[in-house]
Design an enzyme around this catalytic site. Sequence first.
Site, short mmCIF file in Angstrom:
data_model
loop_
_atom_site.label_atom_id
_atom_site.label_comp_id
_atom_site.label_asym_id
_atom_site.label_seq_id
_atom_site.Cartn_x
_atom_site.Cartn_y
_atom_site.Cartn_z
CB CYS A 12 55.23 -42.95 62.64
SG CYS A 12 56.62 -41.84 62.61
NE ARG A 72 52.54 -37.70 67.02
CZ ARG A 72 53.76 -37.17 67.02
NH1 ARG A 72 54.59 -37.40 66.05
NH2 ARG A 72 54.12 -36.40 67.99
CD1 TRP A 121 52.40 -41.47 57.07
CD2 TRP A 121 54.56 -41.26 56.52
NE1 TRP A 121 52.48 -40.69 55.94
CE2 TRP A 121 53.78 -40.55 55.58
CE3 TRP A 121 55.94 -41.27 56.37
CZ2 TRP A 121 54.35 -39.85 54.52
CZ3 TRP A 121 56.50 -40.58 55.31
CH2 TRP A 121 55.70 -39.88 54.40
CG ASN A 159 58.03 -43.54 65.57
OD1 ASN A 159 57.36 -44.43 65.05
ND2 ASN A 159 57.56 -42.71 66.49
N GLY A 160 61.27 -43.64 62.43
CA GLY A 160 62.47 -43.10 61.80
C GLY A 160 62.94 -43.96 60.64
CD GLU A 182 37.26 -17.16 60.26
OE1 GLU A 182 36.63 -16.14 60.62
OE2 GLU A 182 38.48 -17.31 60.49
CE LYS A 198 41.16 -15.76 59.18
NZ LYS A 198 41.03 -15.97 60.56
CD GLU A 240 41.62 -11.68 59.66
OE1 GLU A 240 41.62 -11.26 60.82
OE2 GLU A 240 41.56 -12.89 59.40
CG HIS A 279 16.69 -11.47 48.18
ND1 HIS A 279 15.36 -11.21 47.92
CD2 HIS A 279 16.77 -12.79 48.47
CE1 HIS A 279 14.66 -12.33 48.07
NE2 HIS A 279 15.50 -13.30 48.38
CE LYS A 289 46.54 -14.23 67.58
NZ LYS A 289 45.69 -14.84 66.53
N1 GLU Z 1 61.08 -46.79 58.51
C1 GLU Z 1 60.12 -47.58 59.24
C2 GLU Z 1 59.15 -48.28 58.30
O1 GLU Z 1 59.03 -47.97 57.15
C3 GLU Z 1 59.38 -46.80 60.28
C4 GLU Z 1 58.44 -45.80 59.71
C5 GLU Z 1 57.76 -44.99 60.79
O2 GLU Z 1 58.45 -44.12 61.38
O3 GLU Z 1 56.57 -45.23 61.03
O4 GLU Z 1 58.49 -49.18 58.72
#
Ligand code: GLU
Length: 616
Positions: free
Chosen positions: A8, A33, A81, A105-106, A489, A493, A496, A512, A611
Amino acid sequence: MYEYKLMCGIVGAVAQRNITEILIKGLQALEYRGYDSAGLAVVDSEGKMTCLRRTGKVQSLADAAKTQPLLGNTGIAHTRWATHGKPSELNAHPHLSTHIAVVHNGIIENYESLRNLLIHRGYNFTSETDTEVIAHLIDWQQRQQGGSLLEVMQPVVAQLSGTYGVVVMDSRDPARLVAARSGSPLVIGCGEGENFIASDELALLKVARRFIYLAEGDLVEMTHSSLSIFDGQGNAVQRAETAPQAQYHAGDKGLYRHYMQKEIHEQPLALQQTLTDRINNGKIDFSELGSDIADRLTNVQHIQIVACGTSYHAGLVARYWFESLAGIPCDVEISSEFRYRQPVVRANSLLITLSQSGETADTLAALRLSKTLGYLASLAICNVAGSSLVRESDMALMTKAGIEIGVASTKAFTTQLAVLLMLVAFMGKKKGRPEAVEHKIVHALQTLPVKITEILTWDNSIANLANNFYDKKHALFIGRGELYPIAMEGALKLKEISYIHAEAYAAGELKHGPLALIDENMPVIVIAPKNSLLEKLKSNIEEIRARGGELSIFTDKAAAFNESKGIKTIQLPQVDDIIAPIFYTVALQLLSYHVALIKKTDVDQPRNLAKSVTVE
Ligand code: GLU
């Protein structure tokens, strides 16, 4: 506390010009993201607010924005998200209440009781999100106490528990944004006579060069010309201004078990950073090289790449690209061979060195030797600015992967490939290739951060596949075309970090010799997306099956493989052929990582390896 949850995004702007495009570009920079829907709201100086939301990609929001006037000098935008309520247009942000628009967000943990309270007060909810309670709470508070948005935000955030980065706009006061942070990062970007805010400074790199990170509990009010920050107690505070910060918290594994795992997961961000500022209006912008030097590149008739280890594999992939996409002959050699071989230099040959650290002893020696041999110029592609390789080369292009700590290189390799691909487009244009080639490459590169985010979600299926390998002594990796070096590669990996002996072959080489090795104890890993060589590769797969070989095939839907006895498939999303080498690399990194986890080896510091190989 560092934020490792790569989901998000928020972008906000207060300016004296229309900011719609800035908001959309900002969201695009945050696409790596991962998100499921996107939206924005802008308000013009008369207080007219327009809100637009779409499920799916930011591009569908951008397309929709073109079909209707979205005018405003102030605005907020979001990629969501979903945590509360399914991904849908109604649940996408911004959320509105009368004159208020909110992006968040959250998670608001006490949203249910707040929602009931607000319904009781007569509010209608149009979404299933926790976020919508914030919009209505602000509206309610304004109706009760009056006052500015800043004044009502203080009592509102006091009612919220959970995590939030939240940015709020009021259409009756259109030249102002208010934001608050608790547990979810927000950074202010200061421009010239305009101010911005975002969940990640990457969204603002095109419009701001000075940044102010908000501390936990901070509340900020911003106009185009002023900023006032208050701490959790309501005291006016100053927060330090910083130049663009390192995006990677190198000294800290955070929630990851190993640096290698962290660095695998940082690749969408690392790629985004490597591309940012180098793609402008659909074209490669390498103005960082300076115009004199860039002009010299017009004369290049041949490219010699020198590198060691994983970087050598990046060079091998680039050879396919330079020849097929740019029409420039290209050779690749291991540094320790090149330096002692008395190479004959072609006319107008450009020497390209590749090294994560820029201190790789053999590559540095090869560069120094090249100066006595008459190359046209030397170009270093490197991850450490100020390293010997960068200082001693005529020009340098940096991979912006951030410090890489895991000994087995991951993000340094994929960002090397991204820089090489940009260079292929750039050089191809200098050599008179049609513009369409550059467009095709640029378009493919722009999808890369999001595609890599997608492939990381295959982690569990790849972890399951790892169970087939951990007790084996040997493994064979095969591919064709530019996916052959990716097989190399993948094998490196696995060697290694899991100490399983692995070799890679161009699939056409099997008959061959190596076909003699095939039996049930020799797992064969195949990289087989749908491309022009798939039919050839399918014949090679039949040769292996006919001899009782056990196959694990990394593929896509269009290649139409069916699982059957002796064949396991990991069916990945479809990507443009051009970026397939970068994409499939990540799947093989995850495979080695999970095999090493089962074998309990020292993933970050495998035995006998260092490294930065500063000795010959
Ligand atoms: N909890 C909010 C939602 O579901 C925000 C989610 C987010 O952080 O995008 O809309």
